[in-house]
Scaffold this motif. Sequence first.
Motif, PDB file in Angstrom:
ATOM      1  N   GLN A  78       0.841  -1.195   0.000  1.00  0.00           N
ATOM      2  CA  GLN A  78       0.000   0.000   0.000  1.00  0.00           C
ATOM      3  C   GLN A  78       0.878   1.247   0.000  1.00  0.00           C
ATOM      4  N   SER A  79       0.568   2.200  -0.849  1.00  0.00           N
ATOM      5  CA  SER A  79       1.278   3.470  -0.881  1.00  0.00           C
ATOM      6  C   SER A  79       0.790   4.352   0.264  1.00  0.00           C
ATOM      7  N   ILE A  80       1.689   4.697   1.169  1.00  0.00           N
ATOM      8  CA  ILE A  80       1.346   5.571   2.292  1.00  0.00           C
ATOM      9  C   ILE A  80       0.979   6.964   1.775  1.00  0.00           C
ATOM     10  N   GLN A  81       1.733   7.436   0.795  1.00  0.00           N
ATOM     11  CA  GLN A  81       1.440   8.748   0.218  1.00  0.00           C
ATOM     12  C   GLN A  81       0.033   8.787  -0.378  1.00  0.00           C
ATOM     13  N   ALA A  82      -0.355   7.745  -1.100  1.00  0.00           N
ATOM     14  CA  ALA A  82      -1.697   7.697  -1.686  1.00  0.00           C
ATOM     15  C   ALA A  82      -2.763   7.642  -0.596  1.00  0.00           C
ATOM     16  N   LEU A  83      -2.505   6.901   0.478  1.00  0.00           N
ATOM     17  CA  LEU A  83      -3.466   6.826   1.588  1.00  0.00           C
ATOM     18  C   LEU A  83      -3.684   8.205   2.215  1.00  0.00           C
ATOM     19  N   LYS A  84      -2.617   8.988   2.315  1.00  0.00           N
ATOM     20  CA  LYS A  84      -2.741  10.346   2.856  1.00  0.00           C
ATOM     21  C   LYS A  84      -3.652  11.206   1.988  1.00  0.00           C
ATOM     22  N   GLU A  85      -3.754  10.835   0.723  1.00  0.00           N
ATOM     23  CA  GLU A  85      -4.607  11.559  -0.225  1.00  0.00           C
ATOM     24  C   GLU A  85      -5.940  10.839  -0.440  1.00  0.00           C
ATOM     25  N   LEU A  89      -3.854   2.782  -3.462  1.00  0.00           N
ATOM     26  CA  LEU A  89      -2.913   2.520  -4.553  1.00  0.00           C
ATOM     27  C   LEU A  89      -1.788   1.611  -4.066  1.00  0.00           C
ATOM     28  N   LEU A  90      -1.415   0.642  -4.884  1.00  0.00           N
ATOM     29  CA  LEU A  90      -0.318  -0.269  -4.547  1.00  0.00           C
ATOM     30  C   LEU A  90       0.969   0.172  -5.233  1.00  0.00           C
ATOM     31  N   ILE A  91       2.073  -0.009  -4.545  1.00  0.00           N
ATOM     32  CA  ILE A  91       3.397   0.160  -5.149  1.00  0.00           C
ATOM     33  C   ILE A  91       3.805  -1.228  -5.621  1.00  0.00           C
ATOM     34  N   THR A  92       3.941  -1.412  -6.924  1.00  0.00           N
ATOM     35  CA  THR A  92       4.102  -2.751  -7.502  1.00  0.00           C
ATOM     36  C   THR A  92       5.529  -3.075  -7.958  1.00  0.00           C
ATOM     37  N   ASP A  93       6.478  -2.214  -7.661  1.00  0.00           N
ATOM     38  CA  ASP A  93       7.856  -2.460  -8.089  1.00  0.00           C
ATOM     39  C   ASP A  93       8.352  -3.814  -7.594  1.00  0.00           C
ATOM     40  N   GLY A  94       8.889  -4.613  -8.505  1.00  0.00           N
ATOM     41  CA  GLY A  94       9.437  -5.921  -8.160  1.00  0.00           C
ATOM     42  C   GLY A  94       8.399  -7.001  -7.908  1.00  0.00           C
ATOM     43  N   LYS A  95       7.149  -6.706  -8.177  1.00  0.00           N
ATOM     44  CA  LYS A  95       6.075  -7.668  -7.924  1.00  0.00           C
ATOM     45  C   LYS A  95       5.461  -8.142  -9.241  1.00  0.00           C
ATOM     46  N   GLY A 125      -4.259 -10.596 -18.154  1.00  0.00           N
ATOM     47  CA  GLY A 125      -3.024  -9.836 -18.010  1.00  0.00           C
ATOM     48  C   GLY A 125      -3.278  -8.487 -17.366  1.00  0.00           C
ATOM     49  N   THR A 126      -4.283  -8.423 -16.472  1.00  0.00           N
ATOM     50  CA  THR A 126      -4.614  -7.173 -15.795  1.00  0.00           C
ATOM     51  C   THR A 126      -4.748  -7.412 -14.291  1.00  0.00           C
ATOM     52  N   PHE A 127      -4.709  -6.304 -13.550  1.00  0.00           N
ATOM     53  CA  PHE A 127      -5.029  -6.350 -12.126  1.00  0.00           C
ATOM     54  C   PHE A 127      -5.607  -4.990 -11.760  1.00  0.00           C
ATOM     55  N   THR A 128      -6.232  -4.928 -10.595  1.00  0.00           N
ATOM     56  CA  THR A 128      -6.856  -3.681 -10.153  1.00  0.00           C
ATOM     57  C   THR A 128      -5.925  -2.953  -9.207  1.00  0.00           C
ATOM     58  N   ASN A 129      -5.670  -1.680  -9.517  1.00  0.00           N
ATOM     59  CA  ASN A 129      -4.845  -0.841  -8.665  1.00  0.00           C
ATOM     60  C   ASN A 129      -5.478   0.539  -8.616  1.00  0.00           C
ATOM     61  N   GLY A 130      -5.781   0.998  -7.421  1.00  0.00           N
ATOM     62  CA  GLY A 130      -6.409   2.297  -7.282  1.00  0.00           C
ATOM     63  C   GLY A 130      -7.791   2.349  -7.897  1.00  0.00           C
TER      64      GLY A 130
END
Length: 175
Positions: A78-85, A89-95, A125-130
């Motif tokens: 979970q993106s902390i910055q996005a939660l503050k807003e 939103l997920l940070i997906t780097d390396g996943k 080939g999709t996923f849900t983010n935000g």
Amino acid sequence: MQKLEDLKRYLHSNFVELDHAVQAILLGLAARAHVFLLGPPGTAKSHLADVVCDALELKSFRFLFTDETKFKDIFGIQSIQALKEDRDLLITDGKLPQAEVAYLDEIWKANASIVNMLLWALRDGTFTNGGQRVKMPLVFTIGCSNEIPDDSSRRAIYDRLLIREEVKDIEMPEN
């Protein structure tokens, strides 16, 4: 095309008695279709998948599922910055959402929330983010297991692994 032939030669010469599994993986790669390798422990399924991931010049994601696997382990944190807003939103780097090739070991041990997202990831080939569907660069997946799934939710993932090959124990003593 030459790289694919080189990979084929390398795999056939280094993985004895696994010709059908090698062919299944190469077909999956060429057809952009997901592959499933079934077999008992110690039959080199994991090693074969790892070698293929290393040999391809594609961004890979590799994961061994356990009953304690968390959603964030596969799809991101979970993106902390996005939660503050007030955004989810997920940070997906390396996943998995960033991968071009995935190796998912003991795939049937995924829990229900992961299974639901894997169904979309492997089919479309999709996923849900935000709250939005995001296209993944996933070319193909190699799923491995020592067993066939029992329950219907995991059978749906099995249906998305179109190319299936059973890997058996080495039979010839010299191998």
